[in-house]
Design an enzyme around this catalytic site. Sequence first.
Site, mmCIF file in Angstrom:
data_model
loop_
_atom_site.group_PDB
_atom_site.id
_atom_site.type_symbol
_atom_site.label_atom_id
_atom_site.label_comp_id
_atom_site.label_asym_id
_atom_site.label_seq_id
_atom_site.Cartn_x
_atom_site.Cartn_y
_atom_site.Cartn_z
ATOM 1 N N ASP A 1 -12.873 11.901 13.616
ATOM 2 C CA ASP A 1 -11.995 10.986 12.896
ATOM 3 C C ASP A 1 -10.601 11.592 12.886
ATOM 4 O O ASP A 1 -10.447 12.814 13.026
ATOM 5 C CB ASP A 1 -12.487 10.765 11.467
ATOM 6 C CG ASP A 1 -11.974 9.453 10.877
ATOM 7 O OD1 ASP A 1 -12.695 8.446 10.936
ATOM 8 O OD2 ASP A 1 -10.833 9.434 10.374
ATOM 9 N N ARG B 1 0.801 -1.223 0.000
ATOM 10 C CA ARG B 1 0.000 0.000 0.000
ATOM 11 C C ARG B 1 0.837 1.278 0.000
ATOM 12 O O ARG B 1 0.343 2.334 -0.374
ATOM 13 C CB ARG B 1 -0.965 -0.001 1.192
ATOM 14 C CG ARG B 1 -2.054 -1.067 1.083
ATOM 15 C CD ARG B 1 -3.168 -0.823 2.060
ATOM 16 N NE ARG B 1 -4.238 -1.812 1.927
ATOM 17 C CZ ARG B 1 -5.347 -1.819 2.653
ATOM 18 N NH1 ARG B 1 -5.526 -0.877 3.567
ATOM 19 N NH2 ARG B 1 -6.262 -2.737 2.476
#
Length: 271
Positions: free
Chosen positions: A146, A36
Amino acid sequence: MPLTNISNEDFNKLVKFIHTQYGIDLSQKRQLVTSRLSSLLSQKGYTDFGPFVSELLRKQDPADLELVLNRLTTNYTFFMREQEHFDFFQNVILPDLVKRHQKDKVLAIWSAGCSSGEEPYNISIYIKEFLGAQASQWDTRVLATDISQKALASAKRGVYDLPDTLPPVWRKKYFRPVAGSKQFMVAPIIRDNVIFQTFNLMDPIRFRLKFDVIFCRNVMIYFDQPTKDALMRRFYDALVPGGYFMISHSENLSKNSPFTTVAPSTFQKQR
């Protein structure tokens, strides 16, 4: 050509840093880390993980750190996810809370790890539906947090592809079509009921009010058990007596949890 190798030293340094700062356990995710991050390294002109990791940890630039976190975690969510939770919220929790708060008419609800915003908007819709004509008399604003600025920016936009599981009457009532697309924007009556804020769950929880309900679903899947246990204790302390705590069906609490189980993946703090 994507980079496929990261030295043990660089991997361990990166894993330790991410765990310390964000609670995310990548110790068993070496392949995920390399796959990733390799394209990110290439985009930034690196041909090796060593200089990238060194520079990342030395500068600790918030924008670069967020890029890394966004690659290593999945901000995936949708409306009506794990609907059993919302059914319990509607049929059990809201009647209890409304009865408790008849005098002050304030509900304190936290969507922790709200990602792109569907969860807190979904919670708000259920509250508006439950209170009906009385909704304007209540302060029901949902705190949605978040760690990702990118996720919060998307959440604040409030533009989505709506699933078929969303009741058609809600689509008409709480969403507005976006011209020239098949997407919908959350209507102001729901948008204005959610307060978005950046927050790292590894930080002390020091909000002004104790919460009646905390949703933290599909977040602790990234944490090891000691991190989960410490966070669970902070959540417990952040709830009012009798407050509710919800996690996803794919998660679980440890046996020494102070919570009482009241439904699948739904817990309550002792009154």
